[in-house]
Design an enzyme around this catalytic site. Structure first.
Site, short mmCIF file in Angstrom:
data_model
loop_
_atom_site.label_atom_id
_atom_site.label_comp_id
_atom_site.label_asym_id
_atom_site.label_seq_id
_atom_site.Cartn_x
_atom_site.Cartn_y
_atom_site.Cartn_z
N ASP A 553 19.77 47.48 26.71
CA ASP A 553 20.91 46.64 27.06
C ASP A 553 21.93 46.75 25.92
O ASP A 553 21.64 47.37 24.88
CB ASP A 553 20.38 45.21 27.20
CG ASP A 553 21.36 44.28 27.89
OD1 ASP A 553 22.46 44.70 28.25
OD2 ASP A 553 20.99 43.10 28.06
N GLU A 556 26.97 49.42 25.01
CA GLU A 556 28.36 49.91 25.17
C GLU A 556 28.93 50.48 23.88
O GLU A 556 29.73 51.43 23.98
CB GLU A 556 29.24 48.76 25.69
CG GLU A 556 28.87 48.27 27.07
CD GLU A 556 27.59 47.44 27.10
OE1 GLU A 556 27.24 46.87 26.05
OE2 GLU A 556 26.94 47.41 28.14
N ASP A 630 25.76 41.42 34.18
CA ASP A 630 25.60 39.98 34.34
C ASP A 630 26.44 39.42 35.46
O ASP A 630 27.53 38.89 35.24
CB ASP A 630 25.91 39.30 33.01
CG ASP A 630 24.94 39.77 31.93
OD1 ASP A 630 23.87 40.31 32.31
OD2 ASP A 630 25.24 39.62 30.74
#
Ligand SMILES: *[C@@H]1O[C@H](CO)[C@@H](O)[C@H](O)[C@H]1NC(C)=O
Ligand SMILES: *[C@@H]1O[C@H](CO)[C@@H](O)[C@H](O)[C@H]1NC(C)=O
Length: 984
Positions: A553, A556, A630
């Site tokens: 996760d 980015e 999310d």
């Protein structure tokens, strides 16, 4: 999962209470727009839009200052080299090396570089040690190397002194018409023009220039001051946003170009965005966006729907589609990229005065902050062709481990190993199948990855062993930020081995994420990847064993205190490339490093890794699955998940899902139930929930909800053979796993806007999930002139551009079977997919509307090793024709084929269901079966169920017993083409 409560807790109380107040006043959560740039807050986007505006005003590209130097053109073996000359206002010229490579299947690649930067003849400001070249390594990460071979049979001719033409492909079917001044390219297939480069004159390569310090106003100098600068330089040399300043040591270096699709009314692709599948116009106007689609991988907290804002991942690839033709454009650039889209309508015949509706052209404008201009065009002509070409270039979806396509149960967080064991037992108690349970960040000791919280997870191995009893798996999260704390072995090694991302001063970069102060592994560095691999072996990552897999996760990367919640653009990576140049690839290098680390954690034990990633780029499909980040527990988010997942298929990264139930907030029982029904048709199906939400495992809801969700999960499990076969098609042909209407019916214009119904692979299964509260029916559009049958009760719906209202009470998933298909299933309920391995198959033969034909395929392998690469698999073609149902081999034999077939010998077909069975079968009673390896024929029983009302007739053959891996045929009675036609 995104930053959220944890981040808030470090804020001053007053701010928090204001936030809480806001929260109660308006329950709807909202993205923080001020955290992320609009085009006019991004210097290069604004400059390129301004250039586009001024060109549009002029109405022709003639003033574009880019000219192909005819004398520079060299053509050899399918490749054209030359120089584009950019003329500057002061009379100077900039040399931009051009290559055009003509590839197989009507593909072409065009690259433009900048000579001065390439040769390093530029100066960097602020003493930067960054590389001077335009970033030219995007291809090395995104492409596999396949599909790049030039077609040596391509030929070039000079059409006039200003036009060069190259033809390639079978009998010169494809043509590139290259205009020299201004430089532009038209790509033709046969007699039609499909794609135009720089037709509007937006081509722009911001060349390097030294910063000219403006003379300070000198009251003593009476000579004429230099003319006012003609260009606005305010964002050339540094740029600030949200309190962060980007030092821009290389100055402005954007690349941009317009690409037009004449006659094409629809474009799809550019994941990841939340809008409709058919991309919207972006230059304002009724119902349009006023911002370009942005691609700059970001941790967007509480993202909004129907927006061109950037999200966690980016794939700069687009299908342009019109009736019976599809072309593709892949803009291979890893820097921040914006894409404007406008459509224009014009009449081909001036005499019709617009009465016939005219033709739509779609104009796109691609704008990147830096790097090479590197663009591929694929001339199709079918969506399958374009997807295949793109897959060949960037890689096909990795064949997943079989458990990975079953149901995953996640929550932030299962709080202890006892909690996990308890949830596991409850699933069994309620007879709900699941394969994988997940641990979010709280399992770690103080957010230190590769460690376990000693209080709550004292014995992870016993937890994993319990899961393994039912062949279930555990997935744990590991993110790229490494807690900056002395004595933590991971950060100590990261520092001592010098494997972290650097800041602009070439010192280790420090920022904030879950653990507080952190450093980031630089997975661009091969040494960092090798070290990463060493961390996952079972003897180093204590507490893990073979049934533990990974979730990456925040890659980015998410940096809580960084500009736009990510890294500063002037950070430095391996090879001294600036972060700006490769930002969108960053997440992929990380999840790929994890994938490679998991391949062999114990010597000799090689398994297909499972890695879930949030951030992605073109090529991510080779090593990960993705989810849409999310989302929220709202009906709107449920509805938005469908076009988003369809679009992942367009983008060649189809192993995709949205958090089932919605991450933020508590779904109503109805919403959660509907979400499980829709989620059963996501390629990746995982229930997940935020730490502040109520427990919502399917057994928590009570009846009738628990039972209905269980049915949805059982449907998923029963169709796993069809899913696995669809994954195999993605893995070999690049086709989406769930497919949009235009993809399946590319010549039916009425379907081009449809993005709320999905086809599962090429099985003919068509699902239209209910995504509205209180919904009791859905309207399904059926394109082709074929019958469709309700999956559960065989109600017949006629196709041929018809829309049908289908009842959908809460316990019903609107799911149809298109006539003419054969669908493989496994119908025995089990606790996990692993326990289904040796189960027998059911074949559902859905005859076409004439009751005559059907076909389908099945792919099976061991679901965990790479032995299939040596032939250890079964690939069957099933066909029904002339009253005979047949299974034939369409695999290629390899060293391990025979052994695998032997292992699978006991796996049989236990049932055949024929839908729309001809009436002539009603008195048959018995059928003759012949099977490879058996002498003569044997008899099996058939029972016939006549059509009633709208419900098609069906027949069942019980226990026919043929092996799944061998050739066989079943002879049905002659039907003398007397199939009952269900009139509606
Ligand atoms: C202008 O001339 C005055 C007097 O000669 C001198 O003191 C001053 O420094 C000069 N200003 C600049 C900007 O050169
Ligand atoms: C993935 O990792 C392998 C092994 O380290 C490396 O060779 C390859 O270049 C990586 N690819 C990407 C896209 O990161």
């Amino acid at each position: 999962m995104a930053r959220s409560s944890r981040r808030m807790s470090s804020w001053p109380i007053s701010y928090l209470s204001i936030l809480l107040l806001l929260f109660f006043v308006s329950p709807a959560v909202m993205v923080k727009h001020h955290d992320f740039k609009r085009c006019d807050q991004s210097g290069f986007c604004k400059r390129n839009r301004a250039l586009a505006d001024s060109m549009t005003e002029k109405g022709s590209p003639e003033s574009s200052p880019y000219q192909l130097d005819a004398a520079s053109i060299k053509f050899k073996d399918g490749r054209l080299d030359g120089s584009i000359i950019k003329s500057l206002a002061d009379g100077d010229a900039v040399k931009l090396p051009l290559t055009m490579t003509f590839l197989d299947r009507g593909n072409v690649r065009v690259t433009v570089d900048e000579e001065k930067r390439r040769k390093g003849e530029i100066e960097l400001r602020h003493g930067s040690v960054a590389r001077k070249e335009r970033y030219d390594e995007a291809a090395a990460w995104a492409l596999t190397g396949a599909g790049l071979q030039a077609q040596t049979t391509a030929s070039m001719k000079k059409v006039s002194k200003d036009v060069t033409e190259v033809s390639w492909g079978p009998s010169g079917h494809f043509k590139a018409i290259i205009r020299h001044a201004p430089f532009g390219v038209e790509l033709w297939s046969g007699e039609e023009k499909h794609v135009v480069f720089n037709g509007r004159g937006f081509l722009n390569v911001e060349h390097w220039r030294p910063k000219v310090e403006k003379p300070s106003v000198d009251e003593n100098n009476t000579e004429a001051q230099p003319a006012e600068p003609t260009e606005d330089e305010s964002t050339w040399w540094d740029e600030s946003f949200g309190g962060n300043t980007d030092s821009k040591p290389k100055g402005p270096e954007s690349v941009a170009m317009d690409i037009t699709f004449p006659g094409y009314g629809h474009v799809y692709g550019l994941p990841e965005h939340t809008g409709p599948l058919s991309l919207k116009e972006t230059r304002g106007g009724d119902g349009n966006y006023d911002q370009p689609y942005r691609m700059y991988n970001s941790d967007v907290f509480e993202y909004e729907l129907d927006s061109p804002m950037t999200l966690y991942g980016s794939i700069p690839f687009m299908h342009a589609h019109r009736k019976s033709s599809t072309v593709g454009v892949f803009w291979l650039n890893a820097a921040e990229t914006w894409v404007d889209i406008v459509k224009s309508k014009h009449d081909t015949n001036p005499l019709t005065l617009g009465l016939t509706g005219g033709v739509v052209d779609t104009h796109t404008h691609w704008i990147s902050e830096g790097g090479l201009l590197d663009v591929f065009v694929m001339l199709g002509p079918t969506p399958e062709d374009v997807s295949k070409s793109y897959g060949e270039l960037t890689g096909y979806t990795a064949m997943p481990a079989s458990f990975a396509i079953a149901y995953h149960q996640c929550r932030w967080n299962y709080v202890s190993d006892e909690d996990v064991k308890d949830v596991d037992r409850k699933f069994d108690k309620f007879n709900i199948p699941y394969d994988v349970i997940w641990l979010d960040i709280e399992y770690t000791d103080d957010k230190k990855y590769f460690t376990w919280d000693p209080l709550n997870f004292p014995d992870p191995i016993s937890m994993e062993k319990q899961l393994d009893e039912t062949q279930r798996k555990l997935v744990v999260i590991i993110d790229p930020h490494i807690k900056n704390k002395d004595g933590y072995f991971v950060v100590d090694e990261l520092k001592s081995k010098d494997l972290a991302v650097k800041n602009k001063d070439n010192n280790i970069f420090e920022g904030w994420c879950w653990p507080g102060s952190s450093h980031w592994i630089d997975a661009f560095n091969p040494a960092a990847r090798a070290w990463w691999k060493s961390l996952f072996t079972f003897d180093r990552f204590k507490g893990t064993q073979s049934n533990v897999w990974l979730w990456n996760d925040m890659n980015e990367p998410s940096v809580f205190n960084g500009p736009e919640i990510t890294m500063p653009r002037d950070n430095l990576h391996h090879g001294n490339w600036e972060h700006r140049d490769l930002h969108n690839i960053n997440g992929m290098t990380f999840h790929n490093a994890t994938y490679h680390a998991l391949l062999e954690r114990k010597k000799g034990e090689i398994r297909r890794p499972f890695v879930l990633t949030r951030s992605f780029y073109a090529g991510s499909q080779r090593s990960a699955a993705m989810w849409t980040g999310d989302n929220q527990a709202s009906w709107e988010h449920l509805a938005a998940s469908i076009p988003m997942i369809l679009n992942q298929g367009v983008g060649g990264f189809p192993f995709a899902g949205a958090d089932v139930g919605g991450f933020f907030g508590n779904p109503s029982k109805e919403l959660q139930t509907r979400w499980y029904q829709a989620g059963a048709f996501y390629p990746f199906m995982r229930g997940h929930a935020h730490i502040d939400t109520r427990r919502r495992e399917p057994y928590m809801l009570g009846e009738p909800y628990t039972g209905i969700m269980t049915q949805a999960l059982r449907l998923r499990y029963s169709l796993l053979p069809a899913w696995y076969t669809a994954f195999h098609e993605a893995a070999t042909d690049g086709h989406p796993i769930v497919r949009a209407q235009y993809f399946v019916h590319p010549s039916d214009e009425r379907g081009f806007d449809i993005d709320d119904q999905m086809y599962l692979g090429s099985t003919g299964l068509l699902v239209k999930p209910v995504t509205v509260e209180g919904g009791e029916s859905v309207d399904v559009y059926l394109s082709d002139d074929e019958n469709y049958y309700d999956y559960f009760d065989y109600t017949t719906y006629a196709g041929g551009s018809r829309t049908h209202k289908i009842d959908a009470p809460l316990d019903k998933i609107p799911l149809l079977m298109q006539g003419g298909h054969i669908i493989p299933r496994k119908d025995r309920p089990r606790k996990s997919s692993g326990l289904m391995k040796w189960d027998p198959y059911t074949l559902v033969v859905v005859l076409d509307k004439h009751g005559e034909k059907a076909e389908g395929t099945l792919y099976v392998d061991d679901g965990e090793t790479f032995d299939y690469q040596q032939g250890a698999y079964i690939h069957r073609q099933f066909s029904f024709e002339g009253g005979v149902l047949r299974s034939s081999d369409i695999g290629t034999k390899g060293a391990k084929t025979a052994g695998y077939l032997k292992a699978m010998k006991g796996v049989k077909i236990e049932k055949i269901i024929v839908v729309n069975a001809p009436a002539a079968w009603s008195s048959a009673g018995e059928l003759a079966v012949s099977e490879d390896g058996f002498k003569g024929e044997r008899k099996v029983e058939i029972s016939y169920h006549a059509a009633t009302g709208n419900k098609a007739a069906w027949a069942v053959v019980r226990s026919p017993g043929m092996g799944i891996g061998v050739d066989w045929s079943v002879k049905f009675p002659e039907s003398a083409s007397s199939a009952p036609k269900t009139e509606l």
